[in-house]
Design an enzyme around this catalytic site. Structure first.
Site, short mmCIF file in Angstrom:
data_model
loop_
_atom_site.label_atom_id
_atom_site.label_comp_id
_atom_site.label_asym_id
_atom_site.label_seq_id
_atom_site.Cartn_x
_atom_site.Cartn_y
_atom_site.Cartn_z
N PRO A 98 1.10 -1.15 -0.17
CG PRO A 98 -0.62 -1.87 1.52
CD PRO A 98 0.82 -2.54 0.97
CD GLU A 99 2.91 3.57 -4.57
OE1 GLU A 99 2.64 4.32 -4.85
OE2 GLU A 99 2.85 1.96 -5.24
NE ARG A 102 1.35 -11.08 0.42
CZ ARG A 102 1.77 -10.58 -0.66
NH1 ARG A 102 2.09 -9.91 -0.77
NH2 ARG A 102 0.70 -10.73 -1.68
CE LYS A 137 22.44 12.97 -5.24
NZ LYS A 137 21.03 13.41 -4.07
#
Length: 296
Positions: free
Chosen positions: A2-3, A125, A168
């Site tokens: 889940p975000e 889980r 970067k």
């Protein structure tokens, strides 16, 4: 996993059921999840009143009236649900049977007041976890130390990302998934935001910054795209992947609005593009994008 929008949806679903209620009893049906429960968890939370529910990145924060905060992470398959005596079924959009297998009900919070109410944490889980910290010291908590700004807050802007990305060489998608740059942003919404901004997920993050450290147009476009996709996902109730549910047992439905995520082979949804959605693997994660229009 889940975000941020899913965790925010959980927070909004739990807040009306929990805020202002006293925790009469905490039941732990096992000694651990991903990590062992804090030794003093039951003693700390029982008979305390829940002042507010908050969120930081992908963490749910349960603030208690003595200044302590319960930090909860959903892991891969964790979910919270609200149970009441007279409300065993909570229909909603895209209704689906809730996961109520008692074998996976690891944490049960019994609340005071009427109607009788239980808040149940279910996690098949067991990759989720629960920790304790003082609210005044949250930013020093290892889970939060070094986290970047929220994608929903005013502190996230193109200038901030330009300072983070300057020089970067890592891919922009990888840089966006780094929680030190933006807190709570995950794979689904990074793919969606890059598509909206028409930026290649493989372009180096430094490419979006000028030699003088200023954000290029692509980065200026990306920030509002991130804000928009997160806001729309929260409004839609989050996305459902596999076993994620909202707190009332219904499914999030932003997945019906995906433009590229998990749409390999589908036509690009940009009206002026004839491309086809493709899938690649970056740093062990699936990347979905349109090779035809994501060239920025």
């Amino acid at each position: 996993m889940p975000e941020l929008p899913e965790v925010e949806t959980v927070r909004r679903g739990l807040a009306p059921a929990m805020e202002g209620r006293r925790i009469e009893k905490l039941v732990l049906n096992r000694s651990d999840l991903r990590f062992p429960f804090p030794e003093n968890l039951v003693k700390t939370v029982e008979n305390r009143t829940i002042v507010a529910l908050g969120r930081r990145a992908k963490y749910l924060l349960i603030d208690l009236d003595d200044g302590m905060t319960v930090i909860a992470h959903l892991g891969m398959s964790g979910s919270w649900r609200v149970e009441e005596e007279d409300d065993a079924h909570l229909p909603g959009r895209f209704h689906a049977p809730r996961s109520v297998n008692a074998l996976h009900d690891h944490v049960i919070i019994e609340l005071s007041g009427a109607p009788a109410r239980r808040i149940v944490y279910n996690d098949p889980r067991r990759f989720g976890f629960i920790k304790l910290a003082r609210k005044a010291e949250l930013e020093a908590e290892p889970s939060f130390a070094g986290l970047g700004p929220e994608p929903t807050g005013n502190s996230l802007d193109a200038e901030f990302l330009a300072a983070r990305f300057a020089g970067k060489t890592q891919a922009i998608k990888t840089a966006l998934l780094d929680q030190r740059n933006i807190a709570g942003l995950g794979n689904i919404y990074v793919c969606e935001a890059l598509w909206r901004a028409r930026l290649s997920p493989f372009r180096s993050a430094g490419h979006l910054v000028t030699p003088t450290g200023r954000p290029r147009e692509g980065l200026k476009t990306l920030v509002p795209a991130i804000r928009a996709v997160i806001a729309e996902a929260i409004e839609a109730g989050g996305s459902t992947l596999r076993d994620h549910r909202k707190t009332d047992g219904t499914l999030g439905y932003f997945q019906h609005s995906f433009s590229v995520y998990d749409r390999t082979g589908a036509p690009c949804a940009h009206a002026d593009c004839n491309g086809t959605v493709a899938r690649a693997v970056q740093s062990g994660r699936s990347t979905f994008y349109c090779p035809a229009c994501q060239k920025g």
